[in-house]
Design a protein around this motif. Structure first.
Motif, PDB file in Angstrom:
ATOM      1  N   ILE A 329      59.469 -81.630  43.203  1.00 35.54           N
ATOM      2  CA  ILE A 329      58.128 -81.498  43.774  1.00 35.54           C
ATOM      3  C   ILE A 329      57.125 -82.422  43.091  1.00 35.54           C
ATOM      4  CG2 ILE A 329      56.145 -79.911  43.832  1.00 35.54           C
ATOM      5  CD1 ILE A 329      58.012 -79.473  46.125  1.00 35.54           C
ATOM      6  N   ILE A 343      57.934 -76.291  53.850  1.00 39.49           N
ATOM      7  CA  ILE A 343      56.765 -77.098  53.464  1.00 39.49           C
ATOM      8  C   ILE A 343      56.238 -77.814  54.705  1.00 39.49           C
ATOM      9  CG2 ILE A 343      55.869 -78.938  52.012  1.00 39.49           C
ATOM     10  CD1 ILE A 343      57.968 -78.376  49.977  1.00 39.49           C
ATOM     11  N   SER A 347      50.670 -78.538  53.539  1.00 39.73           N
ATOM     12  CA  SER A 347      51.126 -78.241  52.178  1.00 39.73           C
ATOM     13  C   SER A 347      51.541 -79.505  51.452  1.00 39.73           C
ATOM     14  CB  SER A 347      52.289 -77.244  52.225  1.00 39.73           C
ATOM     15  OG  SER A 347      51.863 -75.995  52.728  1.00 39.73           O
ATOM     16  N   LEU A 351      50.103 -80.602  47.878  1.00 36.57           N
ATOM     17  CA  LEU A 351      50.980 -80.872  46.733  1.00 36.57           C
ATOM     18  C   LEU A 351      50.654 -82.219  46.096  1.00 36.57           C
ATOM     19  CD1 LEU A 351      54.419 -79.686  48.168  1.00 36.57           C
ATOM     20  CD2 LEU A 351      53.234 -78.692  46.211  1.00 36.57           C
ATOM     21  N   TRP A 362      56.303 -72.895  39.624  1.00 36.84           N
ATOM     22  CA  TRP A 362      56.479 -71.971  40.747  1.00 36.84           C
ATOM     23  C   TRP A 362      55.200 -71.214  41.079  1.00 36.84           C
ATOM     24  CZ3 TRP A 362      60.484 -72.848  43.584  1.00 36.84           C
ATOM     25  CH2 TRP A 362      61.653 -73.369  43.018  1.00 36.84           C
ATOM     26  N   LEU A 365      52.998 -73.371  43.157  1.00 38.49           N
ATOM     27  CA  LEU A 365      53.513 -73.525  44.515  1.00 38.49           C
ATOM     28  C   LEU A 365      53.179 -72.299  45.367  1.00 38.49           C
ATOM     29  CD1 LEU A 365      57.011 -75.169  43.890  1.00 38.49           C
ATOM     30  CD2 LEU A 365      54.771 -76.244  44.164  1.00 38.49           C
ATOM     31  N   LEU A 370      53.299 -72.466  49.804  1.00 36.51           N
ATOM     32  CA  LEU A 370      54.620 -72.845  50.294  1.00 36.51           C
ATOM     33  C   LEU A 370      55.410 -71.596  50.687  1.00 36.51           C
ATOM     34  CD1 LEU A 370      53.827 -75.531  48.925  1.00 36.51           C
ATOM     35  CD2 LEU A 370      56.204 -75.724  48.175  1.00 36.51           C
ATOM     36  N   LEU A 372      58.197 -70.111  49.976  1.00 37.05           N
ATOM     37  CA  LEU A 372      59.207 -70.238  48.931  1.00 37.05           C
ATOM     38  C   LEU A 372      60.501 -69.507  49.259  1.00 37.05           C
ATOM     39  CD1 LEU A 372      57.091 -70.031  45.655  1.00 37.05           C
ATOM     40  CD2 LEU A 372      58.207 -72.025  46.648  1.00 37.05           C
ATOM     41  N   CYS A 381      60.884 -77.896  40.103  1.00 34.11           N
ATOM     42  CA  CYS A 381      59.510 -78.162  39.661  1.00 34.11           C
ATOM     43  C   CYS A 381      59.456 -78.014  38.149  1.00 34.11           C
ATOM     44  CB  CYS A 381      58.518 -77.233  40.362  1.00 34.11           C
ATOM     45  SG  CYS A 381      58.827 -75.482  40.063  1.00 34.11           S
TER      46      CYS A 381
END
Length: 419
Positions: A329, A343, A347, A351, A362, A365, A370, A372, A381
């Motif tokens: 990421i 994603i 997003s 990012l 995380w 994110l 996101l 996830l 990440c």
């Protein structure tokens, strides 16, 4: 004519128009002028959505459901025993203006069965739009269906009064059209499309030089395909859609699942309606092609001629191409980030902006938004809290489906049974 008769016509011709889904009004910026009625850029209250997500309301009707053709898939086919009706030109104009004044609508979507000839029908549609613009001073949104086989001159006139024009290609392949609509020719559909494309290009070029040049179909043109009436695969459908986007500059291609309207040996059996989920998968694929940088051959090809009903097409592609993952990421470029399941393009932009200031983990994110539950299987990440890289495609797919909400699994089961 009595109010009761007008209402009867409206019931018949509005119901007949419901099978046409290509009525989004994205792209038009016609503004109000000279204290006229309507404004195609204003907020709406129902039914159709613009490219930026606004909802607009349209009066969606047929001029008539009489038709000289006997297309197997069409509810208005001449051999179908249904109530018939036809509006006069002034009746459509009056309905549109009166509905607008009551804040019921913001525009008009006008189609028609073909009576007498293509040119005669197209002339009547144009007459409605012309009266609305010139006599009713109406500046709201107008979408006219172009009649297959209409002359070039009529198509030129139509684009001067309408915000959007569209010719429904109806069946994705030439062979399917010959089977279900033997009275029609493929070139009857593509000729008006080519004329509209060329006129849009010409008027835009002239407008750069002469500012008083009128706008021609400012919201572009669209088309619609019926899916499931013949045996085309998803590959056939999407390859056809790409052809129309590429060669005719389509603003949108719409996919309409076949609804059984007649007992005909050439058609699927009555009751075998195309599941909504198949439509959704085609629209998702269309979105990936137009906004995410995918090529149609990556998603659909001879090895994978149909979309996976279980999962969305981006996740399906990722599961077949695990060698591209995991994606870091904090380092991956925009193109690769957009290919990660879970994603979206917004997003991706978030990012790229956020990682300019620090490495993302995380928790970051999650805050960015996101999905996830899908993305975590395909990314790394600045954290090793959850990173399993020994999973196979089938296991990942099973875990994602298992983690889906109970409501989704219930709907998925219903749709899978239908399919």
């Amino acid at each position: 004519m009595s109010f009761e008769r007008i209402r009867e016509k409206l019931n018949i011709l509005a119901d007949a128009a419901k099978y046409d889904v290509s009525c989004a009004s994205s792209g038009s910026t016609r503004s109000n002028k000279n204290k006229g009625l309507g404004n195609s850029t204003g907020m709406g209250i129902c039914h159709s959505y613009t490219e930026d997500g606004r909802c607009v309301s349209l009066l969606k009707i047929l001029m008539t459901n009489h038709c000289i053709f006997d297309c197997a898939y069409c509810v208005t086919r001449k051999s179908n025993d249904i109530p018939r009706a036809a509006f006069k030109i002034q009746e459509v104009v009056d309905l549109t203006l009166n509905f607008y004044r009551r804040n019921y609508i913001e525009g008009l979507f006008l189609s028609s069965g073909i009576f007498k000839s293509a040119d005669y029908t197209m002339e009547r549609l144009i007459a409605v739009a012309k009266k609305l613009r010139e006599e009713g001073n109406f500046n709201g949104y107008i979408h006219l269906k172009s009649i297959p086989g209409a002359s070039d001159e009529l198509m030129r006139q139509a684009g001067l009064y309408a915000d959007r024009l569209s010719v429904n290609i109806e069946v994705p392949t030439v062979s399917g059209l010959k089977l279900l609509a033997p009275d029609k020719k493929h070139e009857d559909f593509t000729k008006p499309m080519l004329k509209v494309k060329n006129e849009i290009i010409q008027y835009r070029a002239e407008r750069k030089i002469i500012k008083s040049t009128p706008k021609y179909a400012p919201a572009g043109q669209s088309t619609q395909m019926i899916i499931g009436a013949t045996g085309e695969s998803d590959k056939d459908i999407m390859y056809s859609a790409v052809h129309y986007y590429t060669h005719y500059n389509m603003k949108r291609v719409y996919y309409s699942g076949y609804v059984p309207v007649a007992d005909d040996s050439r058609l699927p059996a009555l009751g075998s309606q195309v599941p909504m989920l198949r439509e959704n998968r085609l629209y998702q694929t269309d979105w990936l092609l137009r906004f995410y940088g995918f090529q149609v051959t990556e998603i659909l090809n001879s090895e994978h001629p149909n979309l996976d009903i279980d999962v969305d097409p981006k996740l399906g592609w990722a599961l077949r191409n695990l060698h591209h993952f995991p994606v870091d990421i904090n380092k991956a470029d925009k193109v690769l980030l957009a290919r990660v399941p879970g994603i979206g393009m917004r997003s991706v932009d978030k990012l790229i902006q956020a990682r300019r200031f620090r490495k993302l983990n995380w928790e970051h994110l999650k805050r960015i938004g996101l999905a996830l539950n899908r993305a975590k299987y395909f990314i790394t990440c600045d954290s090793s809290h959850w990173e399993h890289r020994d999973l196979e495609a089938d296991k990942i797919k099973g875990m994602i489906l298992q983690n889906s909400s109970g409501k989704f699994r219930k709907e998925y089961g219903k749709q899978l049974q239908l399919f």
